[in-house]
Write a protein that holds these residues in place. Structure first.
Motif, short mmCIF file in Angstrom:
data_model
loop_
_atom_site.label_atom_id
_atom_site.label_comp_id
_atom_site.label_asym_id
_atom_site.label_seq_id
_atom_site.Cartn_x
_atom_site.Cartn_y
_atom_site.Cartn_z
N ARG A 1 -3.94 2.88 0.36
CA ARG A 1 -4.55 2.35 -0.86
C ARG A 1 -3.59 1.37 -1.52
NH1 ARG A 1 -7.92 5.65 -5.30
NH2 ARG A 1 -8.84 6.29 -3.32
N TYR A 2 -4.17 0.30 -2.07
CA TYR A 2 -3.37 -0.68 -2.81
C TYR A 2 -2.55 0.02 -3.89
CZ TYR A 2 -4.19 -5.68 -1.90
OH TYR A 2 -4.16 -6.95 -1.40
N LEU A 3 -1.28 -0.39 -4.02
CA LEU A 3 -0.46 0.17 -5.09
C LEU A 3 -0.96 -0.29 -6.46
CD1 LEU A 3 3.24 0.03 -3.83
CD2 LEU A 3 1.75 2.00 -4.09
N ALA A 4 -1.40 -1.54 -6.55
CA ALA A 4 -1.96 -2.05 -7.79
C ALA A 4 -3.44 -1.65 -7.88
CB ALA A 4 -1.82 -3.55 -7.86
N ASP A 5 -3.93 -1.55 -9.10
CA ASP A 5 -5.34 -1.21 -9.31
C ASP A 5 -6.16 -2.50 -9.22
OD1 ASP A 5 -7.71 -0.03 -9.93
OD2 ASP A 5 -7.31 0.15 -12.08
N ARG A 6 -6.56 -2.84 -7.99
CA ARG A 6 -7.27 -4.10 -7.78
C ARG A 6 -8.65 -3.82 -7.20
NH1 ARG A 6 -4.34 -8.38 -4.36
NH2 ARG A 6 -5.78 -9.72 -5.52
N ASP A 7 -9.63 -4.51 -7.75
CA ASP A 7 -10.99 -4.41 -7.26
C ASP A 7 -11.09 -5.14 -5.93
OD1 ASP A 7 -13.98 -3.86 -7.94
OD2 ASP A 7 -13.92 -5.97 -7.36
N GLU B 1 -11.82 -8.82 -6.12
CA GLU B 1 -10.63 -9.58 -6.49
C GLU B 1 -9.72 -9.77 -5.27
OE1 GLU B 1 -6.59 -8.76 -9.11
OE2 GLU B 1 -8.45 -7.70 -9.63
N TYR C 1 0.82 -1.21 0.00
CA TYR C 1 0.00 0.00 0.00
C TYR C 1 0.86 1.27 0.00
CZ TYR C 1 -3.14 -3.57 1.84
OH TYR C 1 -3.85 -4.73 2.02
#
Length: 269
Positions: free
Chosen positions: A163-169, A172, A125
């Motif tokens: 916030r997640y560094l990757a764009d993850r729903d 998911e 994050y």
């Protein structure tokens, strides 16, 4: 959800936060009052929460702002002392959360007999506390090494102020976390402590992992508890139990009783 009923004695339990004052070394620590002052406040809050009828407790170093992702040893040691002094007065199942250090949380649980911990166990994050990385594999192996296998692990998959560094729903994230890490439960949060958990996000997570307990982790209040528990398998409640609904105030037993009366009425339907 068998373990929930076995541990808490009810369906849809309310886990009440017993927020500890700042620890030695924290910027907000009251050195004049000392650790004895932390114990006094914790005892008063503990008794008010139990008097109000909550189902369980969770001790956390909420006032250790700004948080560390690897705490100093004195933090866990002081929390162990505080909890140890209160153990003879604790009448409910309890958990611990050393913000935000999963190793320290599990160590504290093993030392005090806590039945569960809540932590950030998975993900990477961008947060107010810097880049926030985790290693769940190391954590659960540490849990095995110190013989704390019986401690339930509640995974916070929507960390506060991060916030997640990757764009993850979130769906998911929930599915992959359950598959890869086998959590005992998931916690879904708002932006900060006291911020309402988005009911639509809560519903998406529950639908994605129907066999895993999902807790509303922040912002549960008298006005929204019915909506939150219509979806969630339980709730973690802190701020709303405080005088005037302000997180740093002491616990108000009347506010606790009011919310718990509503919760009991919801369970009876």
């Amino acid at each position: 959800m068998t373990w929930i009923k076995e541990l808490f004695g009810v369906e849809k339990p309310v886990i009440a936060m017993c927020h500890l004052l700042a620890m030695p070394g924290d910027p907000g620590y009251d050195s004049a009052a000392g650790v004895a002052g932390v114990v006094r406040r914790a005892r008063a809050d503990l008794l008010a929460l139990q008097e109000g009828g909550v189902d369980a407790l969770m001790f956390s170093n909420e006032a250790s702002l700004p948080y560390l992702t690897k705490v100093e040893p004195v933090t866990g040691m002081t929390m162990a002392r505080v909890i140890g002094e209160l153990l003879h007065e604790v009448k409910l199942p309890f958990g611990v959360n050393v913000l935000w250090d999963p190793f320290a949380s599990i160590d504290l649980a093993a030392a005090t007999g806590a039945k569960f911990v809540r932590e950030i166990f998975t993900g990477v994050y961008a947060s107010d506390f810097g880049l926030w990385n985790t290693n769940c594999g190391e954590v659960v192996r540490h849990q095995q090494h110190i013989h704390a296998q019986g401690v339930k692990l509640l995974f916070n998959i929507v960390p506060e102020a991060a916030r997640y560094l990757a764009d993850r729903d979130i769906v998911e994230v929930a599915r992959s976390t359950v598959f890869n890490a086998r959590p005992d439960g998931l916690c879904v949060s708002g932006l900060t402590a006291g911020a309402e958990t988005d009911a639509s996000v809560l519903a998406k997570v529950k639908q994605a992992v129907p066999q895993t307990p999902v807790f509303a982790n922040t912002g549960v209040r008298l006005e929204n508890v019915e909506q939150q528990l219509a979806v969630a398998d339980g709730a973690v409640v802190g701020t709303t139990f405080k005088r005037d609904g302000t997180i740093w105030n002491e616990v108000d037993a009347a506010r606790v009783k009011a919310l718990m009366e509503r919760v009991r009425s919801i369970r009876q339907r």
